[in-house]
Design a protein around this motif. Structure first.
Motif, mmCIF file in Angstrom:
data_model
loop_
_atom_site.group_PDB
_atom_site.id
_atom_site.type_symbol
_atom_site.label_atom_id
_atom_site.label_comp_id
_atom_site.label_asym_id
_atom_site.label_seq_id
_atom_site.Cartn_x
_atom_site.Cartn_y
_atom_site.Cartn_z
ATOM 1 N N LYS A 94 -1.558 -10.428 -4.123
ATOM 2 C CA LYS A 94 -1.481 -9.839 -2.659
ATOM 3 C C LYS A 94 -2.166 -8.475 -3.043
ATOM 4 O O LYS A 94 -3.013 -7.853 -2.042
ATOM 5 N N LYS A 95 -2.146 -7.806 -4.219
ATOM 6 C CA LYS A 95 -2.404 -6.322 -4.214
ATOM 7 C C LYS A 95 -2.588 -6.218 -5.619
ATOM 8 O O LYS A 95 -1.362 -6.431 -6.466
ATOM 9 N N ASP A 96 -3.668 -5.524 -6.402
ATOM 10 C CA ASP A 96 -3.689 -5.032 -7.755
ATOM 11 C C ASP A 96 -2.886 -3.765 -8.062
ATOM 12 O O ASP A 96 -3.110 -2.797 -8.332
ATOM 13 N N ILE A 97 -1.412 -4.004 -8.191
ATOM 14 C CA ILE A 97 -0.491 -3.061 -8.349
ATOM 15 C C ILE A 97 0.129 -2.914 -9.462
ATOM 16 O O ILE A 97 0.231 -3.999 -10.140
ATOM 17 N N ASP A 104 0.908 -1.013 0.028
ATOM 18 C CA ASP A 104 -0.016 -0.008 -0.129
ATOM 19 C C ASP A 104 0.921 1.271 -0.053
ATOM 20 O O ASP A 104 0.304 2.228 -0.147
#
Length: 199
Positions: A91-94, A61
């Motif tokens: 884990k994250k749409d980064i 984040d």
């Protein structure tokens, strides 16, 4: 061993020290770190489990993107790049970007851009020169004169399956060569970024 290192809002992945080029401006010939990181020289090629464990030390984040760019050519280990990038996305749409010399097709003896589809968002490809002769002189690729055309072919393939593709050149080459590189990039519909040497 430094596997992940932050610079600003980007988290960099140092997945390999292997490279098939010996660029005349390569930062690793000058220093063993980038952006205040610890040494980027690896004592071995990291496993996916080691990369996953290192990722746990960071909060995604806090970052706008993850970038595969360390002291080697990330796509020397294309299968591991895809596997770890897939894990990161779980884990994250980064945003995930790769900084590459664009020679993956020669490294792996097959078309490789399609392998990045759906998991890699952007690639920055080192154009480095406006023609194959200057490219050979500046980049010193292990595959010789055919490398330039292979890199352009890879870039065209990336345009068909990735959201963002750009070229880069280092201001090590002349202003005229930069101008011609811009013309080449424009002809392919790919943006060009001029990087400051060692910057």
């Amino acid at each position: 061993m430094t596997l992940l290192y932050p610079i600003g809002k980007s988290l960099y992945v140092n997945i390999t020290n292997l490279c098939c080029c010996k660029c005349v401006f390569c930062v690793r010939d000058i220093t063993d770190s980038v952006g205040g990181s610890d040494s980027l020289w690896l004592d071995h090629e990291p496993t996916i489990d080691e990369l996953k464990a290192e990722l746990e030390k960071f909060d995604l984040d806090d970052y706008e993107e993850v970038v595969f760019c360390g002291y080697g050519e990330p796509l020397m280990r294309i299968n591991e790049v895809v596997e770890f990038a897939t894990y990161i996305k779980s884990k994250k749409d980064i945003k995930i970007r790769i900084n590459t010399n664009g020679l993956a097709d020669l490294i792996h003896k097959k078309k490789t851009a399609v392998m990045l589809k759906d998991v890699i968002d952007a690639v920055s490809i080192s154009l480095n020169a406006p023609n194959k002769e200057v490219y050979l002189e500046v980049t010193q690729p292990a595959f010789g004169i055919k490398s330039f055309d292979a890199m352009l072919s890879f870039a065209k393939d990336c345009k068909t399956c990735l959201k963002e593709v750009c070229f880069s050149v280092v201001d090590e080459i002349s202003e005229e060569e930069i101008r011609k590189s811009q013309e080449l990039a424009d002809s392919l519909g790919i943006p060009l970024r001029v990087r400051v040497k060692n910057g």
